[in-house]
Design a protein around this motif. Structure first.
Motif, PDB file in Angstrom:
ATOM      1  N   THR A  54      -1.674  -1.204  34.917  1.00 46.69           N
ATOM      2  CA  THR A  54      -2.580  -1.548  36.019  1.00 46.69           C
ATOM      3  C   THR A  54      -1.942  -1.161  37.361  1.00 46.69           C
ATOM      4  O   THR A  54      -2.623  -0.761  38.284  1.00 46.69           O
ATOM      5  N   ARG A 107      -9.855  -5.695  43.116  1.00 51.54           N
ATOM      6  CA  ARG A 107      -9.262  -6.384  41.954  1.00 51.54           C
ATOM      7  C   ARG A 107      -7.968  -7.126  42.292  1.00 51.54           C
ATOM      8  O   ARG A 107      -7.163  -7.405  41.414  1.00 51.54           O
ATOM      9  N   TRP A 136      -5.180  -9.125  39.727  1.00 52.32           N
ATOM     10  CA  TRP A 136      -3.732  -8.864  39.748  1.00 52.32           C
ATOM     11  C   TRP A 136      -2.951 -10.154  39.992  1.00 52.32           C
ATOM     12  O   TRP A 136      -1.983 -10.456  39.282  1.00 52.32           O
TER      13      TRP A 136
HETATM   14  C1  HEM Z   1      -1.420 -13.185  29.078  1.00 49.60           C
HETATM   15  C2  HEM Z   1      -1.379 -12.108  29.820  1.00 49.60           C
HETATM   16  C3  HEM Z   1      -2.537 -11.168  30.080  1.00 49.60           C
HETATM   17  C4  HEM Z   1      -3.685 -10.950  29.359  1.00 49.60           C
HETATM   18  C5  HEM Z   1      -4.109 -11.617  28.051  1.00 49.60           C
HETATM   19  C6  HEM Z   1      -4.456  -9.944  30.065  1.00 49.60           C
HETATM   20  C7  HEM Z   1      -5.667  -9.432  29.635  1.00 49.60           C
HETATM   21  C8  HEM Z   1      -6.363  -8.415  30.280  1.00 49.60           C
HETATM   22  C9  HEM Z   1      -7.487  -7.682  29.726  1.00 49.60           C
HETATM   23  C10 HEM Z   1      -8.096  -7.908  28.329  1.00 49.60           C
HETATM   24  C11 HEM Z   1      -7.900  -6.784  30.657  1.00 49.60           C
HETATM   25  C12 HEM Z   1      -9.039  -5.752  30.490  1.00 49.60           C
HETATM   26  C13 HEM Z   1      -8.532  -4.314  30.704  1.00 49.60           C
HETATM   27  C14 HEM Z   1      -7.361  -3.873  29.900  1.00 49.60           C
HETATM   28  O1  HEM Z   1      -7.288  -4.243  28.726  1.00 49.60           O
HETATM   29  O2  HEM Z   1      -6.491  -3.164  30.463  1.00 49.60           O
HETATM   30  C15 HEM Z   1      -7.062  -6.967  31.837  1.00 49.60           C
HETATM   31  C16 HEM Z   1      -7.194  -6.284  33.029  1.00 49.60           C
HETATM   32  C17 HEM Z   1      -6.360  -6.401  34.129  1.00 49.60           C
HETATM   33  N1  HEM Z   1      -5.172  -7.090  34.157  1.00 49.60           N
HETATM   34 FE1  HEM Z   1      -4.459  -8.316  32.700  1.00 49.60          FE
HETATM   35  N2  HEM Z   1      -3.786  -9.582  31.223  1.00 49.60           N
HETATM   36  C18 HEM Z   1      -2.603 -10.286  31.265  1.00 49.60           C
HETATM   37  C19 HEM Z   1      -1.601 -10.192  32.228  1.00 49.60           C
HETATM   38  C20 HEM Z   1      -1.672  -9.396  33.356  1.00 49.60           C
HETATM   39  C21 HEM Z   1      -0.598  -9.186  34.312  1.00 49.60           C
HETATM   40  C22 HEM Z   1       0.817  -9.762  34.168  1.00 49.60           C
HETATM   41  C23 HEM Z   1      -1.094  -8.398  35.314  1.00 49.60           C
HETATM   42  C24 HEM Z   1      -0.415  -7.911  36.557  1.00 49.60           C
HETATM   43  C25 HEM Z   1       0.459  -8.586  37.256  1.00 49.60           C
HETATM   44  C26 HEM Z   1      -2.487  -8.102  34.999  1.00 49.60           C
HETATM   45  C27 HEM Z   1      -3.347  -7.384  35.794  1.00 49.60           C
HETATM   46  C28 HEM Z   1      -4.585  -6.904  35.400  1.00 49.60           C
HETATM   47  C29 HEM Z   1      -5.460  -6.086  36.238  1.00 49.60           C
HETATM   48  C30 HEM Z   1      -5.203  -5.644  37.696  1.00 49.60           C
HETATM   49  C31 HEM Z   1      -6.584  -5.775  35.437  1.00 49.60           C
HETATM   50  C32 HEM Z   1      -7.808  -4.933  35.831  1.00 49.60           C
HETATM   51  C33 HEM Z   1      -7.614  -3.570  35.239  1.00 49.60           C
HETATM   52  C34 HEM Z   1      -8.713  -2.593  35.523  1.00 49.60           C
HETATM   53  O3  HEM Z   1      -9.783  -2.968  36.003  1.00 49.60           O
HETATM   54  O4  HEM Z   1      -8.474  -1.402  35.229  1.00 49.60           O
HETATM   55  N3  HEM Z   1      -2.796  -8.705  33.796  1.00 49.60           N
HETATM   56  N4  HEM Z   1      -6.129  -7.941  31.563  1.00 49.60           N
END
Ligand code: HEM
Length: 237
Positions: free
Chosen positions: A112, A122, A126
């Motif tokens: 990301t 977004r 984040w």
């Molecule tokens: C338990 C931990 C986490 C889970 C289960 C999770 C789950 C998800 C899922 C299912 C998505 C949908 C898109 C994809 O699969 O890439 C997503 C998007 C996203 N996540 Fe996470 N995430 C976690 C931790 C994090 C962390 C640590 C960050 C950053 C510090 C983060 C930042 C983002 C961002 C910015 C998006 C939007 C991406 C886009 O629109 O392209 N996530 N997350």
């Protein structure tokens, strides 16, 4: 005929809960068209979610045989390994799942970051992600103590000593983590409560918020030179 008015039990449920729309938004969503292996990077969030669910299920099953007290923890883990049906497998899944989760969450964060998915609109996704990272590390730290073997004991001793070095609040933090001046039964009770009650509640709420925002904004497009040029014309985006 759509599933929601097909007259069967599925339609009955969908019409009353809208669960099919939630399912479609989360699991049947389109991944942006990316070149070859790049599209696989969009699965890292779902892979993290999958391992999280696996941890919740295996953790619940382990808790049915684990005893959170210094006198019995080590023996109960040995009992799980040697006498519980599929116990060694269950414990292995939970043990390696914990490491896999840290690796996957790190890779998902890098994806990301390098694709600029943290930018407008977004930022909230984040920021919740950053909190999720902290909680995932918290799960690792609190879970590491639970087998109450030498490695667990001394790693937690080091970890709580490091917390004790925090400027100003260090000594209080150390005491809060340990449940007293020394490590002992109170430390274990505290870590167990954090590991199975407090952190799961926090992570559940954070994941719901994170996924709500992912669905709300839709998934971001892979960065292109045209998008970079637009961003230069309109700074802040
Ligand atoms: C338990 C931990 C986490 C889970 C289960 C999770 C789950 C998800 C899922 C299912 C998505 C949908 C898109 C994809 O699969 O890439 C997503 C998007 C996203 N996540 Fe996470 N995430 C976690 C931790 C994090 C962390 C640590 C960050 C950053 C510090 C983060 C930042 C983002 C961002 C910015 C998006 C939007 C991406 C886009 O629109 O392209 N996530 N997350």
């Amino acid at each position: 005929m759509s599933a929601s008015n097909d007259g069967g039990p599925r339609g009955w449920l969908y019409e009353r809960t809208g669960v099919d729309r939630v399912w479609d938004a989360l699991f049947a969503r389109k991944v942006p068209e990316a070149q070859g292996w790049v599209s696989w990077l969009y699965t890292l969030g779902s892979a993290t979610l999958f391992v999280f669910v696996l941890q919740a299920v295996t953790g619940t099953l382990l808790a049915m045989n684990y005893v959170p007290s210094p006198d019995h923890a080590y023996d109960s883990v040995r009992y799980i390994n040697t006498s519980v049906v599929m116990g060694h497998y269950l414990r292995g899944l939970h043990h390696w799942g914990a490491s896999a989760m840290v690796v996957l969450v790190g890779l998902h964060m890098l994806r990301t970051y390098f694709m600029g998915a943290y930018k407008y609109p977004r930022e909230g996704t984040w920021m919740i992600g950053v909190l999720l990272l902290v909680v995932v590390i918290g799960f690792g730290f609190t879970g590491y103590l639970l087998p109450w073997d030498q490695k667990a004991y001394w790693a937690t001793m080091v970890g709580t000593n490091i917390a004790g070095q925090t400027p100003f609040i260090g000594p209080y933090l150390k005491k809060i983590f340990r449940g007293g001046p020394e490590m002992g039964a109170a430390t274990m009770t505290r870590f167990y409560a954090l590991h199975v009650l407090v952190l799961p509640a926090i992570v559940g709420a954070l994941i719901m918020g994170h996924l709500f925002l992912v669905v709300w904004h839709g998934i971001s497009e892979p960065p292109t030179r045209a998008a970079d040029a637009d961003a230069e014309k309109e700074p802040g985006r």
